[in-house]
Motif scaffolding. Structure first.
Motif, PDB file in Angstrom:
ATOM      1  N   PRO A 726       0.853  -1.186   0.000  1.00  0.00           N
ATOM      2  CA  PRO A 726       0.000   0.000   0.000  1.00  0.00           C
ATOM      3  C   PRO A 726       0.892   1.240   0.000  1.00  0.00           C
ATOM      4  O   PRO A 726       2.030   1.205   0.453  1.00  0.00           O
ATOM      5  CB  PRO A 726      -0.771  -0.119   1.315  1.00  0.00           C
ATOM      6  N   GLY A 727       0.399   2.333  -0.487  1.00  0.00           N
ATOM      7  CA  GLY A 727       1.213   3.545  -0.527  1.00  0.00           C
ATOM      8  C   GLY A 727       1.177   4.219  -1.872  1.00  0.00           C
ATOM      9  O   GLY A 727       1.956   5.120  -2.139  1.00  0.00           O
ATOM     10  N   GLY A 728       0.273   3.762  -2.747  1.00  0.00           N
ATOM     11  CA  GLY A 728       0.157   4.427  -4.036  1.00  0.00           C
ATOM     12  C   GLY A 728      -0.673   5.686  -3.998  1.00  0.00           C
ATOM     13  O   GLY A 728      -0.805   6.380  -4.998  1.00  0.00           O
ATOM     14  N   SER A 729      -1.260   6.024  -2.843  1.00  0.00           N
ATOM     15  CA  SER A 729      -2.108   7.207  -2.719  1.00  0.00           C
ATOM     16  C   SER A 729      -1.319   8.370  -2.141  1.00  0.00           C
ATOM     17  O   SER A 729      -0.251   8.177  -1.554  1.00  0.00           O
ATOM     18  CB  SER A 729      -3.310   6.884  -1.830  1.00  0.00           C
ATOM     19  N   PRO A 730      -1.812   9.613  -2.262  1.00  0.00           N
ATOM     20  CA  PRO A 730      -1.100  10.762  -1.686  1.00  0.00           C
ATOM     21  C   PRO A 730      -0.952  10.615  -0.174  1.00  0.00           C
ATOM     22  O   PRO A 730      -1.798  10.027   0.504  1.00  0.00           O
ATOM     23  CB  PRO A 730      -2.005  11.946  -2.039  1.00  0.00           C
ATOM     24  N   ALA A 731       0.121  11.181   0.371  1.00  0.00           N
ATOM     25  CA  ALA A 731       0.405  11.046   1.793  1.00  0.00           C
ATOM     26  C   ALA A 731      -0.676  11.679   2.649  1.00  0.00           C
ATOM     27  O   ALA A 731      -0.930  11.248   3.764  1.00  0.00           O
ATOM     28  CB  ALA A 731       1.775  11.661   2.107  1.00  0.00           C
ATOM     29  N   TYR A 732      -1.316  12.743   2.147  1.00  0.00           N
ATOM     30  CA  TYR A 732      -2.324  13.441   2.926  1.00  0.00           C
ATOM     31  C   TYR A 732      -3.694  12.779   2.844  1.00  0.00           C
ATOM     32  O   TYR A 732      -4.618  13.165   3.550  1.00  0.00           O
ATOM     33  CB  TYR A 732      -2.460  14.893   2.445  1.00  0.00           C
ATOM     34  N   ALA A 733      -3.867  11.774   1.962  1.00  0.00           N
ATOM     35  CA  ALA A 733      -5.178  11.176   1.737  1.00  0.00           C
ATOM     36  C   ALA A 733      -5.625  10.356   2.941  1.00  0.00           C
ATOM     37  O   ALA A 733      -4.809   9.755   3.633  1.00  0.00           O
ATOM     38  CB  ALA A 733      -5.159  10.310   0.487  1.00  0.00           C
ATOM     39  N   ASP A 734      -6.930  10.336   3.168  1.00  0.00           N
ATOM     40  CA  ASP A 734      -7.501   9.480   4.193  1.00  0.00           C
ATOM     41  C   ASP A 734      -7.435   8.049   3.694  1.00  0.00           C
ATOM     42  O   ASP A 734      -8.031   7.697   2.679  1.00  0.00           O
ATOM     43  CB  ASP A 734      -8.951   9.875   4.447  1.00  0.00           C
ATOM     44  N   PRO A 735      -6.702   7.161   4.394  1.00  0.00           N
ATOM     45  CA  PRO A 735      -6.543   5.779   3.886  1.00  0.00           C
ATOM     46  C   PRO A 735      -7.866   5.029   3.791  1.00  0.00           C
ATOM     47  O   PRO A 735      -7.952   4.043   3.068  1.00  0.00           O
ATOM     48  CB  PRO A 735      -5.605   5.139   4.917  1.00  0.00           C
ATOM     49  N   TYR A 736      -8.896   5.501   4.496  1.00  0.00           N
ATOM     50  CA  TYR A 736     -10.191   4.825   4.414  1.00  0.00           C
ATOM     51  C   TYR A 736     -10.950   5.195   3.140  1.00  0.00           C
ATOM     52  O   TYR A 736     -11.879   4.499   2.740  1.00  0.00           O
ATOM     53  CB  TYR A 736     -11.040   5.157   5.638  1.00  0.00           C
ATOM     54  N   ASN A 737     -10.559   6.289   2.524  1.00  0.00           N
ATOM     55  CA  ASN A 737     -11.237   6.721   1.307  1.00  0.00           C
ATOM     56  C   ASN A 737     -10.409   6.528   0.052  1.00  0.00           C
ATOM     57  O   ASN A 737     -10.943   6.518  -1.053  1.00  0.00           O
ATOM     58  CB  ASN A 737     -11.614   8.209   1.418  1.00  0.00           C
ATOM     59  N   TYR A 738      -9.108   6.390   0.208  1.00  0.00           N
ATOM     60  CA  TYR A 738      -8.235   6.454  -0.964  1.00  0.00           C
ATOM     61  C   TYR A 738      -7.028   5.562  -0.702  1.00  0.00           C
ATOM     62  O   TYR A 738      -6.017   6.006  -0.192  1.00  0.00           O
ATOM     63  CB  TYR A 738      -7.788   7.901  -1.151  1.00  0.00           C
ATOM     64  N   GLU A 739      -7.145   4.292  -1.036  1.00  0.00           N
ATOM     65  CA  GLU A 739      -6.043   3.362  -0.799  1.00  0.00           C
ATOM     66  C   GLU A 739      -5.706   2.626  -2.085  1.00  0.00           C
ATOM     67  O   GLU A 739      -6.564   2.002  -2.701  1.00  0.00           O
ATOM     68  CB  GLU A 739      -6.391   2.360   0.296  1.00  0.00           C
ATOM     69  N   MET A 740      -4.466   2.723  -2.478  1.00  0.00           N
ATOM     70  CA  MET A 740      -3.971   2.038  -3.670  1.00  0.00           C
ATOM     71  C   MET A 740      -2.712   1.256  -3.299  1.00  0.00           C
ATOM     72  O   MET A 740      -2.128   1.456  -2.242  1.00  0.00           O
ATOM     73  CB  MET A 740      -3.656   3.038  -4.791  1.00  0.00           C
ATOM     74  N   ARG A 741      -2.306   0.385  -4.218  1.00  0.00           N
ATOM     75  CA  ARG A 741      -1.074  -0.389  -4.024  1.00  0.00           C
ATOM     76  C   ARG A 741      -0.094  -0.092  -5.150  1.00  0.00           C
ATOM     77  O   ARG A 741      -0.489   0.159  -6.293  1.00  0.00           O
ATOM     78  CB  ARG A 741      -1.366  -1.884  -3.978  1.00  0.00           C
ATOM     79  N   LEU A 742       1.182  -0.145  -4.793  1.00  0.00           N
ATOM     80  CA  LEU A 742       2.229  -0.053  -5.795  1.00  0.00           C
ATOM     81  C   LEU A 742       2.342  -1.382  -6.533  1.00  0.00           C
ATOM     82  O   LEU A 742       1.824  -2.412  -6.086  1.00  0.00           O
ATOM     83  CB  LEU A 742       3.560   0.288  -5.133  1.00  0.00           C
ATOM     84  N   ASN A 743       3.030  -1.365  -7.657  1.00  0.00           N
ATOM     85  CA  ASN A 743       3.240  -2.605  -8.403  1.00  0.00           C
ATOM     86  C   ASN A 743       4.214  -3.517  -7.653  1.00  0.00           C
ATOM     87  O   ASN A 743       4.941  -3.094  -6.755  1.00  0.00           O
ATOM     88  CB  ASN A 743       3.784  -2.291  -9.795  1.00  0.00           C
ATOM     89  N   ASP A 744       4.226  -4.782  -8.058  1.00  0.00           N
ATOM     90  CA  ASP A 744       5.110  -5.753  -7.435  1.00  0.00           C
ATOM     91  C   ASP A 744       6.574  -5.344  -7.618  1.00  0.00           C
ATOM     92  O   ASP A 744       6.943  -4.707  -8.614  1.00  0.00           O
ATOM     93  CB  ASP A 744       4.899  -7.143  -8.026  1.00  0.00           C
ATOM     94  N   TYR A 745       7.380  -5.729  -6.630  1.00  0.00           N
ATOM     95  CA  TYR A 745       8.815  -5.441  -6.669  1.00  0.00           C
ATOM     96  C   TYR A 745       9.551  -6.695  -7.124  1.00  0.00           C
ATOM     97  O   TYR A 745       9.445  -7.762  -6.506  1.00  0.00           O
ATOM     98  CB  TYR A 745       9.306  -5.011  -5.283  1.00  0.00           C
ATOM     99  N   ARG A 746      10.301  -6.570  -8.225  1.00  0.00           N
ATOM    100  CA  ARG A 746      11.033  -7.702  -8.792  1.00  0.00           C
ATOM    101  C   ARG A 746      12.461  -7.253  -9.087  1.00  0.00           C
ATOM    102  O   ARG A 746      12.672  -6.274  -9.798  1.00  0.00           O
ATOM    103  CB  ARG A 746      10.362  -8.182 -10.074  1.00  0.00           C
ATOM    104  N   ARG A 747      13.405  -8.000  -8.537  1.00  0.00           N
ATOM    105  CA  ARG A 747      14.790  -7.591  -8.741  1.00  0.00           C
ATOM    106  C   ARG A 747      15.710  -8.795  -8.675  1.00  0.00           C
ATOM    107  O   ARG A 747      15.541  -9.685  -7.838  1.00  0.00           O
ATOM    108  CB  ARG A 747      15.210  -6.566  -7.684  1.00  0.00           C
ATOM    109  N   ALA A 748      16.707  -8.801  -9.568  1.00  0.00           N
ATOM    110  CA  ALA A 748      17.722  -9.849  -9.574  1.00  0.00           C
ATOM    111  C   ALA A 748      19.089  -9.191  -9.769  1.00  0.00           C
ATOM    112  O   ALA A 748      19.306  -8.454 -10.739  1.00  0.00           O
ATOM    113  CB  ALA A 748      17.466 -10.857 -10.693  1.00  0.00           C
ATOM    114  N   ASP A 749      19.993  -9.433  -8.829  1.00  0.00           N
ATOM    115  CA  ASP A 749      21.379  -8.974  -8.920  1.00  0.00           C
ATOM    116  C   ASP A 749      22.273 -10.194  -9.075  1.00  0.00           C
ATOM    117  O   ASP A 749      22.130 -11.177  -8.335  1.00  0.00           O
ATOM    118  CB  ASP A 749      21.783  -8.197  -7.669  1.00  0.00           C
TER     119      ASP A 749
END
Length: 823
Positions: A726-749
């Motif tokens: 979670p954390g795709g929404s603006p920092a000031y947004a009410d999480p009960y009204n505006y909650e999004m997710r970032l895309n999956d994290y994929r990494r290979a070193d």
């Protein structure tokens, strides 16, 4: 190779579920050296149950009987023999690297059996050699910790990590029993530079993902316990790469009473930051010096001093940025031109004096005093002039891929003048007492004084198509152009505060260890309690005197079965009295009466050690549940945590972790990790929603390999997959009204290294005689060039009144060259 891999996988599954029995055997292996650290061929390794000889690289491997005293003799025709007495547990895989002397016989006794709970008390032990070799954009201890069960991170530029639903501030880190701290003002991973831990100096690393003992401090999530090495002879080494370098040296006095190890590190993240979408003039300088002095006048006393000075200068001048997003049918681009710069400085000074008094084998006392001082500055004025444009998606068009129409324009001005000065003084006395062979008691009394002076001045103004956007948290009505706007002219965000905060803490714990038997089955019990009393004062206003207690218990059962299995159960209350960051509200003011966050842990664990392909493997699995009370809710922007400082929520976490590690390739350790968790919080009884650390699935691989026909060529792979946070929404947004997710994290070193010489590989070049290790490596970061977003930048389209979440992508594929030399 794929067919062979499938066969191996089927064999692994079969062995895990079948009813095979294993003989009561253990295994020893290692490399035999002479006094000049040169490998020895044709050394006889003799036991009562078998014999072998070392190969041309000095390497040997031999099975011995478990749960009984075994005499191991190393014999060479030109050197004195060495004899060792061992007692290993079933399926133990023990590394013994003797040195044969030309002077006298060596007789040593090494007792390693089931009485030593270090293999199964819930901790994960990580080899310092693995840490140095495994590639990563921010290589070090944290780079490996992120591949372990229950540990989550989606920021390769940061050393921060979250464990089992907790946040970055809920993890304890100790170096030589001394707690270390993270910087206060860091808001992005690229500002961090170096973590405190210097890998070159490390001897031992233990990590607890939960259910840890009462002897560890007051945090909710995890413990990283690191011990620095005490030198026994002179050694030195260096490492250099495109990202910086390090050098260390250690030695002892002739009478063996004085010793010192010192390391210097320098890091420059320009190679990584310049791979991001924002074009910048980037001038960082991360420098760190650490030194450990030790004095042992006799067998009863030891004095040591650990010192650290770190200087991080971060100069950042962005110029342009273009990010393409949207859909195939409606591609959109964000184009930004920047003016201004950011200048940050983080200076840390740390010193700790540790005294150990051991009057006899049953009693030990420790006095630990430390001072931590950090001076941090965060200054920036950056004007971003942006336009939101439509991209020409017509294949064959002369302007294909270009922005052909601007649907929104605007500007954003960010300003900050933030200063922080923190001074922390700690004094602690600890005791350890062996009552008898089955009972041991540990205790501690610790006092902390924390003095923090903080000035916070930062604001943000956003202008869209000539209209200044007011603060979204203000209550106002804006129905332009039908009616004129009569609300206040206020910055989009505005924080101003000046705090002088002192926190006085008194902490103590008592811990009891007991071992016993139920029939033929061994068990271990650890029970303890922690307590803390604290009081917060800010700008002359003193809060309430608060107190908390934290009882904890761990029960371990090791059945006397043919299969080597261990069962664990841990429970207890874990309390986290607030640190300064947790006291500070969004507007910068301090709440002196923030309560401690509380968590009730239940952890069920199972360890299964077995052999496959005649090599050791271990399957560790844990299921856990945590109930949290008086939760201090927060938001995360990159690595910056902002607390509401109100204790107005409850939460829960549950999940399962599994880790299979062993020698998938003979002689080197690799592991596969899987984790699932779910965490939700309930603010003011409004209902449960996902917490900012609700990262559901995690899969990681740490793999080492080499070519059998060319053992000098090594390969290392560090692969991590995490589902979106979670954390795709603006920092000031009410999480009960505006909650999004970032895309999956994929990494290979990936890393490829040619080893000219190490402990297992010999050489035929005279110029290498003075070195114990030398290698040249080539590393590929983000090998598959995945686009991983850490946050979103929110841009408003004035025409459609739509807000677009534009991903802030992390680093792209990057190449690095690394040279390692040790002597």
């Amino acid at each position: 190779m794929q067919v062979q891999l499938k066969k191996n996988t089927l064999l692994l599954i079969f062995l895990l579920v079948s009813s095979l029995t294993f003989a009561q055997k253990a295994r020893i292996k290692g490399v035999v050296l002479n006094e000049n650290n040169e490998v020895l061929e044709n050394v006889s390794v003799i036991t009562s149950s078998g014999t072998t000889v070392t190969n041309k690289n000095g390497f040997y491997i031999l099975e011995i009987e478990a749960n009984k005293d075994v005499i191991v003799t190393f014999s060479h025709i030109n050197l004195k023999k060495s004899t060792y007495k061992l007692n290993l547990k079933p399926n133990e895989d023990f590394e013994l690297n003797p040195k044969l002397s030309s002077k006298e016989d060596v007789i040593e006794e090494i007792v390693i059996n089931a009485k030593n709970r270090k293999d199964f008390d819930g901790k994960t032990m990580v080899s310092p050699v693995v840490i140095r070799r495994i590639p990563g954009a921010n290589a070090g201890v944290e780079n490996i910790i992120k591949t372990l069960p229950g540990v989550y991170s989606n920021n390769e530029l940061s050393t921060s990590y979250a464990v089992r639903g907790g946040n970055y501030d809920e993890n304890l880190v100790y170096v030589n029993e001394i707690e270390v701290y993270r910087p206060f003002l860091i808001r992005s991973g690229q500002q961090e530079g170096l973590s405190f831990t210097n890998t070159d100096l490390v001897e031992n690393i233990d990590f607890y993902a939960g259910g840890f003992q009462a002897k560890y401090g007051d945090k909710l999530s995890s413990v990283l316990d690191i011990s620095y090495r005490k030198p026994t002879s002179f050694h030195a080494g260096l490492e250099a790469s495109f990202l910086g370098g390090s050098i260390y040296a250690e030695g002892v006095s002739k009478n063996q009473k004085w010793s010192n190890t010192t390391g210097i590190r320098y890091r420059n993240n320009s190679l990584l930051v310049k791979s991001q979408e924002t074009e910048t003039n980037y001038r960082p300088s991360f420098l760190d010096v650490q030194s450990l002095f030790s004095f042992t006048p006799n067998t009863k006393w030891n004095f040591s001093f650990l010192g650290n000075i770190a200087q991080n200068n971060y100069n950042y001048e962005p110029t342009t940025r273009q990010t393409n997003f949207g859909t195939v049918n409606e591609p959109i681009a964000l184009l930004i031109d920047y003016e201004g710069q950011e200048k940050d400085k983080y200076s840390t000074y740390f010193g700790a004096l540790k005294t150990v008094f051991e009057p006899n084998s049953s009693n030990k006392y420790k006095l630990i005093s430390s001072i931590y001082h950090t001076v941090e500055q965060e200054y920036y004025d950056i004007l971003a002039q942006y336009r939101l444009g439509e991209v020409d998606a017509n294949i064959g068009s002369e302007t294909f891929g270009d922005v052909v129409y601007s649907r929104g324009i605007g500007s954003q001005l960010n300003h900050a003048r933030n200063n922080l000065d923190a001074f922390i003084v700690t004094n602690e006395i600890k005791g350890q007492h062996k009552l008898d062979k089955r009972n041991q008691i540990e205790w501690s009394v610790k006092h902390n004084i924390e003095d923090i002076r903080d000035r916070l001045v930062e604001w943000e103004v956003i202008d869209s198509a000539g209209f200044s956007l007011p603060n979204p948290l203000l209550e106002y009505i804006n129905d332009q152009p039908y009616n004129p706007y009569t609300g206040p002219l206020a910055p989009y965000q505005n924080v101003r505060a000046k705090n002088h905060t002192t926190i006085n803490r008194l902490m103590a714990f008592a811990n009891w260890n007991h071992e016993g038997k139920i029939g033929e089955h061994k068990y271990y019990v650890n029970a303890g309690i922690r307590g803390q009393s604290w009081m917060v004062s800010n700008n002359g206003i003193t809060g309430d005197n608060q107190m908390t207690f934290s009882p904890r218990m761990q029960f371990i059962l090791r059945p006397n079965w043919k299969r080597d299995m261990v069962f664990r159960f841990s429970t207890g209350f874990y309390n986290q009295p607030p640190f300064y960051r947790e006291l500070r509200r969004y507007d910068g003011s301090v709440n002196e009466n923030v309560k401690d966050q509380k968590s009730l842990h239940f952890v069920f664990g199972h360890d299964y050690s077995f052999k496959m392909w005649n090599r050791p493997f271990k399957l560790v699995s844990e299921a856990y549940y945590k109930h949290l009370m008086d939760v201090n809710t927060y938001t995360i922007d990159n690595v910056r945590i902002r607390y509401r400082a109100n204790n107005e929520a409850t939460a829960y976490v549950y999940g399962v972790d599994a880790r299979l590690n062993g020698e998938f390739v003979p002689g080197v350790e690799s592991w596969f990790t899987f984790g699932y968790l779910k965490t939700e919080e309930n603010q003011n009884n409004k209902g449960y929603i996902a917490r900012p650390t609700d990262q559901r699935l995690k899969f990681a691989i740490l793999f080492q390999d080499y070519m059998p026909t060319l053992p000098n060529l090594k390969m290392y792979l560090n692969l991590v997959y995490n589902t979106g946070l979670p954390g795709g929404s603006p920092a000031y947004a009410d999480p009960y009204n505006y909650e999004m997710r970032l895309n999956d994290y994929r990494r290979a070193d990936a890393g490829f290294s040619y080893v000219f010489k190490d402990a297992k590989l010999g050489h035929q070049r005279k110029w290498l005689n003075k070195f114990s290790e030398m290698s040249l490596g080539f590393e590929i970061y983000n090998m598959f060039n995945n686009q991983n977003a850490i946050t979103n930048t929110w841009v408003r389209d004035v025409y459609t009144k739509t807000q677009y979440g534009v991903p802030n992508y992390m680093t792209t594929r990057t190449f690095n060259l690394k040279l390692t030399v040790r002597m």
